[in-house]
Write an enzyme that holds these catalytic residues in place. Structure first.
Site, PDB file in Angstrom:
ATOM      1  N   ASP A 445       0.833  -1.206   0.000  1.00 32.29           N
ATOM      2  CA  ASP A 445       0.000   0.000   0.000  1.00 32.29           C
ATOM      3  C   ASP A 445       0.874   1.264   0.000  1.00 32.29           C
ATOM      4  OD1 ASP A 445      -2.365   1.433   0.085  1.00 32.29           O
ATOM      5  OD2 ASP A 445      -3.161   0.386   1.827  1.00 32.29           O
ATOM      6  N   ASP A 513     -10.773   1.898  -3.541  1.00 33.45           N
ATOM      7  CA  ASP A 513     -11.359   1.506  -2.257  1.00 33.45           C
ATOM      8  C   ASP A 513     -12.879   1.419  -2.350  1.00 33.45           C
ATOM      9  OD1 ASP A 513      -8.990   1.205  -0.986  1.00 33.45           O
ATOM     10  OD2 ASP A 513      -9.074   3.075   0.152  1.00 33.45           O
TER      11      ASP A 513
HETATM   12  C1  DGJ Z   1      -5.973   1.589   1.757  1.00 35.31           C
HETATM   13  C2  DGJ Z   1      -6.280   0.403   0.900  1.00 35.31           C
HETATM   14  O1  DGJ Z   1      -6.737   0.808  -0.352  1.00 35.31           O
HETATM   15  C3  DGJ Z   1      -7.293  -0.477   1.630  1.00 35.31           C
HETATM   16  O2  DGJ Z   1      -7.664  -1.566   0.817  1.00 35.31           O
HETATM   17  C4  DGJ Z   1      -6.694  -0.951   2.925  1.00 35.31           C
HETATM   18  O3  DGJ Z   1      -5.592  -1.777   2.681  1.00 35.31           O
HETATM   19  C5  DGJ Z   1      -6.277   0.248   3.773  1.00 35.31           C
HETATM   20  N1  DGJ Z   1      -5.442   1.148   3.033  1.00 35.31           N
HETATM   21  C6  DGJ Z   1      -5.551  -0.212   4.997  1.00 35.31           C
HETATM   22  O4  DGJ Z   1      -5.060   0.833   5.749  1.00 35.31           O
END
Ligand code: DGJ
Length: 692
Positions: A445, A513
């Protein structure tokens, strides 16, 4: 694929599938694009000339076709190349030196003062032309801008730009608009490619459709700040110049230094926006993505189910249920490490939280592997919470400027990978994690953009923008070499870092997301303009998602997510037996269609912005798979049938679910056999196999 050189005309002719590109020299050696379009015979290139001549020096034609416009003489458009010499002289005065042709690669070298500038071209078997440039300085020079390439389009009455825009949880929104006379800037000043824009754009003459018309499109392989600038001249030409960096940066190249730009690729296709997308998909799968030929595991990810409430005891029931419905990989998301029980602390401390995992990750990994699944884990190695052991030990390791606050976003700062000791720490930390634990997959991430970019210890602080990105690539390269079985998912708070530069080092990406299936249709429609289904992670989660208040049903959610690399992210402990059984059925169907979806040719059926019934079709060998989606109907609004693409009238197809056969002519006339009920959020998967 050929590259030929005409000494007499001083032109190079590059040909690949579906295109010719001719570059030639003007004056003392300024390189200009003479032609870019459908293939032309080699003999015809002698007649091609640049739209150029000194007599046009008062008007915009002086700029047309210059391969990298500088700041010399009557050049007034925004330069692709901005150089300043120690004595104050600017620009690059092109003197042709020599060229080299190695199979599909052409390198043309030019000199000026103590500089050598080389333009590189690589002809790809996918119809893509890769371009990049390289500067070798024998004396110091300041670089303000150094684009990878500029692409000039034919003379058209109008130019329509297609590009991708959006924001967090709403990335990949396709926009089409006329490019104004003047300059249009697409880009990111955030240190990542961004949610707001993606380094891909397409231009047509305003008449292209999904299935017809000529489209010129370009894509930049860079995962940091970038820009693509369209210059539509008053004289009716359009050039797109693009590269890494942003306005206002200054790099000081030392004597003896070499600077290479990222690759900026161009593609000229007939057959509309769909054909352009398919060519990019094929190109990225064949030449960029490291494991495109593999079928990625169907993963379960616990983020939506538990958020920061991660522990062995909370994960184990999910492991059982994920295995029960047919998932092939179990991924623990954020908050398994350090003091990370919320987003306020712990980033940087990459060891299992002892309260949450008293015996380390081993028991959970054994449980996952014991149920026949692979094990994956979330990391965000470029970031640090100030409340972490890492930051307390190394407060100088973050990107920052002297005398300025360090802006925290999501309570975190960005580690400065431009510093070799920080990049080395990251390698050692991740290498150790992978050595100590049987991890098959990393979700990598990157949740915030850069601010206060600089490095007080560096004499050339703007380099952080470039060196950080290169260090990320290098880190991934090293980890993959040391752990060849590990697969990586690129993620950046959703889809804020997706581009061919990153795709070279990751196996798939997290698209957004936003997992609301209704919103996803437009998000996936935009993503697919440039990037293949093979790269697109798509989860089925619980409803309502929080982004919208609607419920669409499990079937619809599975069908929408089946358009890419399917995954599940709902709280399975709250799913009923009937829902778990239904999920298992959808996953079984996906396993059957997966090779066609991920490796086949994608055709978008309909426009999700304007039509209530749309779909995506994939063709691989003798198999056709179509996913059809019905969004809320409006009374008395006609709903035409969803017709397949690329189906010959005299071909015959067997419906693998009903056993019935259909003539191609019938499918083309009456549409796919969808068996929809007509209710909102209905959907269907059609599996056809060609019988003759
Ligand atoms: C952002 C990501 O896009 C999510 O899927 C998740 O992993 C969160 N971060 C976790 O902090």
């Amino acid at each position: 694929m050929t590259i030929s050189f005409s000494e007499q005309a001083r032109t190079w002719h590059l040909t690949g599938p579906g295109f010719s590109y001719v570059v030639g020299l003007c004056g003392r050696g300024m390189p200009r694009q003479f032609y870019w379009g459908p293939p032309v015979p080699d003999a015809a290139t002698a007649e091609l000339t640049a739209e150029n001549a000194e007599e046009y020096s008062f008007d915009d034609r002086i700029h047309h076709g210059v391969e990298l416009l500088g700041e010399l003489g009557p050049q007034f458009a925004t330069p692709s190349l901005q150089l300043r010499h120690p004595d104050g002289a600017k620009g690059f005065d092109w003197h042709y030196r020599d060229h080299r042709i190695d199979d599909d690669h052409l390198a043309i070298a030019f000199t000026d003062r103590d500089l050598t500038l080389t333009l590189h071209y690589r002809v790809r078997d996918t119809g893509v032309l890769d371009r990049w440039a390289e500067l070798e300085a024998d004396a110091p020079v300041e670089v303000g801008r150094f684009d990878s390439a500029a692409w000039t389009l034919p003379h058209w009455a109008t130019y329509r730009l297609s590009h991708l825009t959006g924001e967090w949880a709403a990335e990949w929104q396709l926009r089409r608009t006329e490019a104004p006379v003047g300059e249009t800037l697409l880009g990111s000043r955030r240190g990542n490619t961004s949610h707001q824009a993606n380094p891909w754009c397409a231009v047509d003459d305003g008449t292209a459709t999904e299935d017809s018309g000529r489209v010129y499109s370009t894509m930049l392989a860079w995962s940091g700040s970038w820009r693509m600038q369209l210059r539509r001249s008053t004289q009716g030409r359009l050039t797109v110049t693009g590269g890494a960096g942003q306005e206002g940066l200054r790099l000081n190249l030392a004597a003896g230094e070499r600077w290479e730009t990222p690759v900026y690729s161009g593609l000229c296709t007939d057959g509309g926006f769909g054909a352009a997308s398919r060519a990019w998909h094929e190109h990225l799968r064949r030449h960029v993505m490291p494991t495109a030929e593999e079928d990625p595991a169907i993963l379960y990810n616990s983020w939506e189910a538990v958020a920061f409430d991660v522990s062995e005891s909370r994960q184990l029931p999910l492991v059982d249920l994920a295995a029960r419905i047919g998932c092939e990989q179990f991924v623990v998301d954020d908050a398994w490490f350090g003091a990370r029980t919320s987003d306020a602390a712990g980033l940087g401390d990459w060891w299992p939280n002892p309260d949450r995992f008293p015996d380390g990750l081993g028991p959970l990994i054994e449980a996952v592997h014991g149920r026949g699944m692979k094990f994956g884990i979330w990391v965000e190695p470029e970031m640090v919470n100030p409340d972490s052991d890492l930051y307390r030990a190394h407060p100088d390791w973050v990107i920052h400027q002297t005398g300025r606050d360090r802006t925290e976003l999501r309570n975190q700062l960005v580690l400065d990978y431009a510093r070799p000791e920080v990049a080395e720490w990251a390698f050692r930390t991740l290498d150790h994690l992978l050595h100590e634990n049987a991890i098959d997959f990393l979700k990598w991430d990157h949740n915030r953009p850069f601010t206060e970019v600089g490095d007080p210890a560096s004499p050339d602080p703007d380099r952080v923008y470039f060196d950080h990105v290169r260090a990320v690539y290098d880190l991934k390269r090293r980890l993959r070499a040391a752990h060849p079985g590990v697969r990586i998912e690129g993620c950046a708070g959703g889809g804020a870092r997706v581009d061919p530069g990153l795709l070279r080092h990751v196996d798939q990406v997290w698209t957004s997301d936003n997992t609301d299936a209704g919103d996803r249709i437009a998000i996936q429609h935009g993503f697919g303009q440039a990037y293949p289904a093979r790269a697109m992670g798509a989860w089925v989660t619980d409803e309502p998602t929080g982004f919208n208040h609607r419920t669409t049903g499990l079937r619809f959610r599975f069908h929408v997510a089946s358009a890419g690399a399917l995954a599940v992210g709902g709280d399975l402990t709250r799913w009923s037996d009937a829902e778990l059984d239904e999920a298992a059925e959808h996953i079984a169907v996906y396993k059957d269609i997966r090779p066609v979806v991920l490796h086949g040719a994608q055709h978008r059926l309909g426009d999700p912005e304007n039509e209530p019934l749309t779909g995506v079709q994939y063709l691989l060998d003798d198999r056709l798979v179509a996913l059809a989606f019905k969004t809320p109907a409006r009374f008395n609004r006609p709903e035409p049938p969803l017709r397949p693409a690329a189906v010959a009238a005299d071909s015959r197809w067997r419906d693998e679910d009903t056993g019935r056969t259909h003539w191609g002519a019938n499918l083309n006339a009456n549409g796919l056999p969808l068996r929809l009920t007509g209710s909102d959020w209905d959907s269907a998967i059609v599996r056809l196999r060609r019988v003759d």
